[in-house]
Every structure is written in C-alpha cells, then in structure tokens.
Design a protein around this motif. Sequence first.
Motif: not given
Lengths: 376, 376
Positions: A239-241, A246, A255, A308, B303-305, B307-311, B337-339, B344
Amino acid sequence: MDIKLLTPSDMMKYNARVLLKIMRRKSALSRADASRLLGCSRSTASKLMNYLESLHLVTQIGSGNRGIGRNSGLYQFNPRACCAIGVDVKPDSIQFILSDLSGEILIVQEVENKNMSPEETVMEIHKNTRKLLNESPLPDAQPLGVGVMIPGWVSDDGMVLNSDPLGWQKPLRFRVMLNRNSEIPFHILNDANALVLAESSFGTTGNCRNLMYIENPDDIGAAFTDSNHNLLTGENSLAMEIGKMQVNFKDRFYRTEDFLSISRIQKRWGVTIPELKRAFDSDSEESGEICLQLADIFGQIITQISALLNPYAIMINTPYIKSSQALEHLKKAASFYMETTPLRGTQLLLPSLERSALGGACWAILNSSFDFVIKD
Amino acid sequence: MDIKLLTPSDMMKYNARVLLKIMRRKSALSRADASRLLGCSRSTASKLMNYLESLHLVTQIGSGNRGIGRNSGLYQFNPRACCAIGVDVKPDSIQFILSDLSGEILIVQEVENKNMSPEETVMEIHKNTRKLLNESPLPDAQPLGVGVMIPGWVSDDGMVLNSDPLGWQKPLRFRVMLNRNSEIPFHILNDANALVLAESSFGTTGNCRNLMYIENPDDIGAAFTDSNHNLLTGENSLAMEIGKMQVNFKDRFYRTEDFLSISRIQKRWGVTIPELKRAFDSDSEESGEICLQLADIFGQIITQISALLNPYAIMINTPYIKSSQALEHLKKAASFYMETTPLRGTQLLLPSLERSALGGACWAILNSSFDFVIKD
C-alpha cells in the motif's frame, strides 16, 4: 486473536502495562496512587509496581507522604531501562543510532555506502551494531534489538523483495541474513513505514491518530499509520505507493513517480535542488513557474489523500520543501482542488525527527516484549 | 489499551473466545479435542466448553469415541444462540432484518419512507424492532441489539452530523434518541461502513484483509476495512470520501461527486438508468461512448485507490453496474492508468449480501459482548 490461551502470568504482564501507561503520563506515583488510579487493591498495585521495578522500567525517586507506610516511595518511568539500535540504509550512507525507550539518541554513527552488496551491508551492520553496543553510555540498559530501514519493497516476513535505490533487484531473505550468528534480534521495514511510526511515537505530532508520511529523497514513497501504530500495508505489503497515483499536468496524465523523482524534476526543468529550494522558500510573487507547477502536482496528491484517508496531518520530507513558507505553496495549490472547511483541512507538516534512523529504533522496540512502552 | 486491569473472569472469557474461534472452523469437537488443540489441560478445556455451553454458543450434537469418559460428547458452534436486528434507513424505504450470529436472515420487513423526520424515523424503527422480536422464529435467542445504517456523516459517538439523502441537515443525537426508553441497545453507523463490515463478515469474500466498498445509489460513498473489522475512519469520522476525489474529464477537473451522482449522470448524458445498465452489460463494441467515459472515471478512481490502499478487492454497488461484463469495462479503463502485474491487480467485485440491512445486524453484533463471534 491468536490460538493461545492467556495465563495468570500474561494477566500480570498486561496489568503491569496498564500501570506503566499511566506512569508515562504522570511525573511520579506512589503505590497508593497506583492502587487508586487503577481501582485495585494496594497489594495488587504493589505486585505490579514490583514487576515493573524488576524490569527497571520504573525507579524510585524519593518518597511521598512520609510516615504513612513502608511503601510510600515515589516511582517514575525509566526510559533508560532498555536501548534499541536503528539503522537507516540509504543509497549513499548508512546511519546508525542507539536510543533509549523514549527515542532519546545516545550515539550516532554514519558510514559511507558505495554500492554495497547485500552481503557487505549485512557485515557493515553487524560491525557497527557491535561498536554501538560496546560504546553505549548505558551499559546496564537491555539491548532490545536492531531495526533496519530499507528503501524498497519489504514483505511482512522480512524479505527485501526489491530495492531500486540500493540496486538490489532480486528477492533477499534479508532478515534471515541479518539474524545469522547474531545474539541480538534484527527486524527490517520499509523506510517510510519506519519513519511514520517513529514520528507518531517520538515526534512532535505526539501520538496522533492518523499520520501520512511522504518522502521524496529521489523516488517518491509514503506510509500511513492509522491508530495505535498500525501501519496500513495493503495486500502483499504494497500500500501507500503514491508513486503509482495519477496526476495531471498540462492535460496529460503522469504517474507521480515519473513526475516527482528528483532526477526527472532536474531534467524536465533544468533546475538544481538548491535553486528549487530557494523558489519554494520565496513567497508566491517570486517563486516562479516551476514552483507553481510542482506545487500543483502536490496539491492533486494531497486532495486525493485527504478525500480517502483524511489524516490528522501529512508530513512532507523532500530536499526542496524545508520551510513553512514552502508548505504554504502546497496548501495554496491543494485549496484549488479541495473544499477547506474547518474540518477538512489536512495539516501539512515538516518532519520532526532528529535522525531518520530513529525509525529503525522504534521498529526494534515495537518488535520486542517492551512494545507496550510505545503502544497505547 | 484501556485503563482497566484484567481479572481472572476476563481471562476465562478471552480463553473461551479462543476456543470458539477454533470451533467456528471445525465441524465438531470433543473436550479432549479442545484440550489437544489448545495445548491445555483437560480440566481447563472442560471449563471453557462449559462456559460456552452456558451461553448456548455451543451445543452437544452427539458423542465421539464412546466409552472413553463421561465427557466424550461432540460439541459444535451454535450461531442461533443470539440474534441481532439490522435497519437500513434509505431515502425511499426502511429495511429491517432479524439475523442470527452467522448472518443468516430470519425475518425481513420493509416500510416506505416518505421524507420521515428524525423523530418519525425513531418511532418507525422502535415499532418494527418490537414486531421483529415478537415474530422471531428463535424466541430463545438472546437479542444483542439493533444496528441502524444512515446514509450520511455519522460520528464515532453516535451523532448524525448530516444526511443529505434523508434531508437531515442539522446534527442529531440520533443514538441517544433511539436508546431513549428502549431495553435493547441501538447503535448507528454510516451505511457504507456497515456494508463493508457485513461483506467481510458474512459475504463471499470471506474474512479478507483489505476490502474497499464503493456505493453509488445517488451520491457516491465508500468505506474501507483494513483487517479484523477495523474501519478506516480518519479524523472526525470523515475518511473514504471518494466524492471529494478529483477526476479529469476532457481536460477539466471535477469532483467525483459532481460527476458520478446518478442525477448528474442522467442530466449530463440524457440517459436513464436502465439504458445505462444495458450499455454496461454489452461488450465494448456495443457499449457506446457514455459507458466508455463513465468507465474512464471509475478507472481513475480505482487507480488512485489501488496505489494508496492496495485492497484485496474493490466492491462496486451502483444501479447500473450489475454484471461481471459491466465490471470488465471498469477493469479495462483502469488498466489504461495502472500497471497490472500479477501482484498489483486489485479485483473488482459485485456486492454479495442478500440484504443490505445485514450491515446493521453486523454492527449490532460487533458492539455486543459477542463481537468475538465475528472478529478474529
């Protein structure tokens, strides 16, 4: 919940923690004070105080009401009962510190890092750890362990899966390597995670509930601790990447890591870090276009994070944002995207730790049986 | 950690929880099995089993190895020992359910909501709660409480600070209002928070570590549970406001709530929900421009979620995304947008609960002394 039953000895330890928690907040307590504050019998309070005294976590500093009884002595928390070592492995140097339980730094040591291999790094860490322990000004303090901070992807079970900054591309059983032939336990953690824990344990924010930490030494990294030192780590410790978030610049998507890495910033704008820092330290009339554009990128990230996570604060650690004036540029940029009611105005802060390696010492304490000295 | 000492009775309760945790995973256990699995004496295991039996949380279902001893009976977890009521207050209706400890629904009840005031809502909830308890098919089950789901901003201490969907603009001491003259305890929670808890307790994802829930009945809301049913709530109970996130559409920035509210979607594109649903249910050749554009907005958010939370998964509950084909459009948009490495690639899921009001029942259980039946 573990599949492990509680025993009377666990109960004793737990209750001693409760007493210590109170003692950390008070200047000094007698056994009678303890029994009153805990709402327990005098004999239970005495047993708990004796237990803490046997671990040297409390020391008698004088006596309270004289003549009331044999045990009217006053006790206070002794953060020097134990010590921990923190190691921050950076691409150009390795920083070592020895600290006590309250995060007070007793020794600092720094060595150069010239592309050390993982094996060389382990040897260097072992050598300096021994040195710090030998030179400790607190020879009686129990060494709890060593926390090693790695800039990269560190799994929950102590593997370094990858570290671009250190040039370590292959998964490494790094914790196992460190613990081989060692008497003191080693623990490893991603550097941003260690920093957010140390800031919320030893930093000026106090024990705040939600803290976000963004660092941008070269690549951009981040960490979040929600409450009581629980890191938000996501699936696969990924997490927290925020580098994968974007952002939009001149109607194109990027990115964040492609935009905010120091080398990209220097290349895109042909600017040096001191120049950039100067721009951020100026007020908005003089800061110039580059500062405005970079602040806008931060503003976008801050907006998404606030929506968030709504943290108590976002702490920003980059080589070019170093003053409260610099933070003002980010706040202004964020306010373009964000509603700033009194309730939704995430604070921006600069880091407050004296040395980054305190993150490692904090992690070592949290992994020891003395974790309760930090945790609530 | 509370300022409260553990007592031998707390220890007993904790240990009984450990045993119940094992029993929930096994079909049936004898006392001898329990002592072996817990690594404790036969007499300790018997005491714990007796305690659970006294609460009706386990029942004897037969005997194991006959003749080995008096206590060779087999015991299993009894989810019908207790019941809970869930209430989902929606702008057009109020849904009530009575469930057992495993989330099995015993009664469903739905009443119309015609702009009820807070006071009328309280009366309606009280009336139907009594009705459900009177009609319970499990008259011996202990009613644990009532969990009430509110679409809006609910504080940790049980206030409804504001609910646009219900038209309640002023802060209300809603939990206090519900608990006045009531014998059964009432608890309130934001609806998305209740739904994510219920999905991770009773839903098909099982007890997963990180689950994000996005709902878009009209306005957009979200919730996140990190692990062991800890909601990520942020400062002032204001996290997961994905409506406040920024998205980019045709080179302009919008707040997500200004873009994804159902009324805005209908206005912007002149499309009905059934038409929109049909578009999302079609494959990419036939889905049309609106579907592409809406999916792109979701792709940015996902994408933002991630990156931040990786649920582990993002669960999406909207009136127009109802099939796995529909989710494919979002996945495709996000992949722009996402790799998408194997590690991931956040899963997208549709909700799995039979009734939304299960969220309230889950919250009632988590607020009772039987929380350990759900929590790990």
